[in-house]
Design an enzyme around this catalytic site. Structure first.
Site, mmCIF file in Angstrom:
data_model
loop_
_atom_site.group_PDB
_atom_site.id
_atom_site.type_symbol
_atom_site.label_atom_id
_atom_site.label_comp_id
_atom_site.label_asym_id
_atom_site.label_seq_id
_atom_site.Cartn_x
_atom_site.Cartn_y
_atom_site.Cartn_z
ATOM 1 N N TYR A 132 -18.906 81.767 -35.593
ATOM 2 C CA TYR A 132 -17.733 80.908 -35.348
ATOM 3 C C TYR A 132 -18.159 79.452 -35.197
ATOM 4 C CZ TYR A 132 -15.065 85.164 -34.123
ATOM 5 O OH TYR A 132 -14.436 86.388 -34.144
ATOM 6 N N HIS A 159 -19.987 93.120 -36.641
ATOM 7 C CA HIS A 159 -18.782 92.331 -36.914
ATOM 8 C C HIS A 159 -17.944 92.868 -38.069
ATOM 9 C CE1 HIS A 159 -17.124 87.922 -36.731
ATOM 10 N NE2 HIS A 159 -16.166 88.810 -36.824
#
Length: 323
Positions: A51, A130
């Site tokens: 991110y 993820h």
């Protein structure tokens, strides 16, 4: 604040998403939001090692780096559980998810070490795989995460955005090898349900399906509990903001029926649509921990107030039955 347990550890029933913190949400605002969340009793924060690589100038790691600095400056230790994820960071600058690192044993070990360094912790509270990595056998990935748990650098292993059959293979692999299994699952989920034959606009999202919910219930009945965490529970503002229309996958008659039920319960309870959605999720069967992303104190306060909203059994049943 409501509380729940994630495999024996008490956490707030609302999780704060830190995806934009330290990048598109500036440092001062990010710190203020985290401080407000903790002051209100929040103890569960979510991030990832990628991110936000997709924003202009973003390299990934901005969120983890910011959270590590916030932890040091505030003296935060084990009272706040920080979950992070590995596997989706692009290997080529400027590339997208098509160039993700994946979930090989080497990548998992290296990425986890980097996350620990950025967050400034000896052990990661919760580490997710993820996204699916079709090029790596599930058995290899499970082994890599299990090794981190065994050595004490990861406390809990989770999986995000994987198909149900991969979850079952991961469970079976762990059981066969006497290894820790993934016990936390993170998927997209909200009160409104999309058509499963229509793609979501975000290619990185995988929606929680009825099949997966059935898997979790069946596993729970066998004594293998899973904690469910739901991202995008408020559909990026679409419940309340005219400038954020619902995407195509939600364009079906069931949406109209559910919005009518939602508005009815909101009026009865004196709450906002968003608050009713969050309360419905927190009372869900199986239980779901909503993961909210906010950029203002007002948005955060609205979400925090939802933890005090008690829907009646009739209201929850009415919302669930609408279709």
């Amino acid at each position: 604040m409501r509380y729940t347990t994630v495999n024996g550890r008490t956490v707030s029933a609302l999780c704060l998403g830190a995806m934009k913190f330290g990048s598109t949400t500036d440092a001062a605002t990010s710190a203020a939001l985290l401080d407000r969340f903790v002051e209100a009793g929040g103890t569960f924060v979510d991030t990832a090692d990628c991110y936000q690589f997709w924003v202009e100038g973003g390299q990934g790691h901005e969120s983890e780096t910011f959270l590590g600095r916030w932890r040091r400056e505030r003296g935060v230790t084990d009272e706040v559980v920080i979950a992070t994820k590995v596997g989706a960071q692009p290997t080529v600058p400027g590339a997208g998810l098509e160039a993700q690192e994946g979930l090989s044993a080497e990548v998992v070990a290296t990425a986890a070490e980097r996350s620990r360094e950025r967050l400034g912790v000896d052990a990661l509270d919760l580490l997710y795989a993820h996204r699916e990595d079709p090029g790596t056998p599930v058995e290899e990935t499970v082994g890599a995460f299990a090794e981190l748990v065994a050595e004490g650098t990861v406390r809990e292993f989770g999986i995000s955005n994987h198909s149900t059959w991969r979850l079952e293979r991961a469970r079976a692999t762990a059981q066969a090898g006497g290894r820790p299994r993934p016990r936390v699952l993170q998927y997209r989920y909200s009160y409104l349900q999309p058509r499963h034959d229509a793609p979501l606009e975000s290619t990185g999202h995988r929606h929680l399906t009825p099949e997966l919910l059935d898997f979790v219930r069946a596993e729970g009945a066998q004594g293998r509990e899973y904690a469910l965490v739901a991202y995008t529970p408020l559909l990026t503002g679409a419940y309340t903001r005219p400038d954020r229309p619902l995407e195509y996958a939600y364009d079906h008659p069931g949406t109209t029926a559910r919005l009518a039920a939602l508005d009815g319960v909101a009026e009865e309870s004196g709450a906002t649509r968003n608050q009713v959605v969050l309360a419905w999720l927190m009372d869900h069967d199986p239980q779901i921990i909503p993961l909210v992303g906010v950029s203002t104190t007002a948005q955060l306060d609205e979400a925090l107030e939802a933890t005090d909203l008690a829907l009646t059994a009739e209201q929850h049943a009415r919302l669930t039955a609408a279709h």
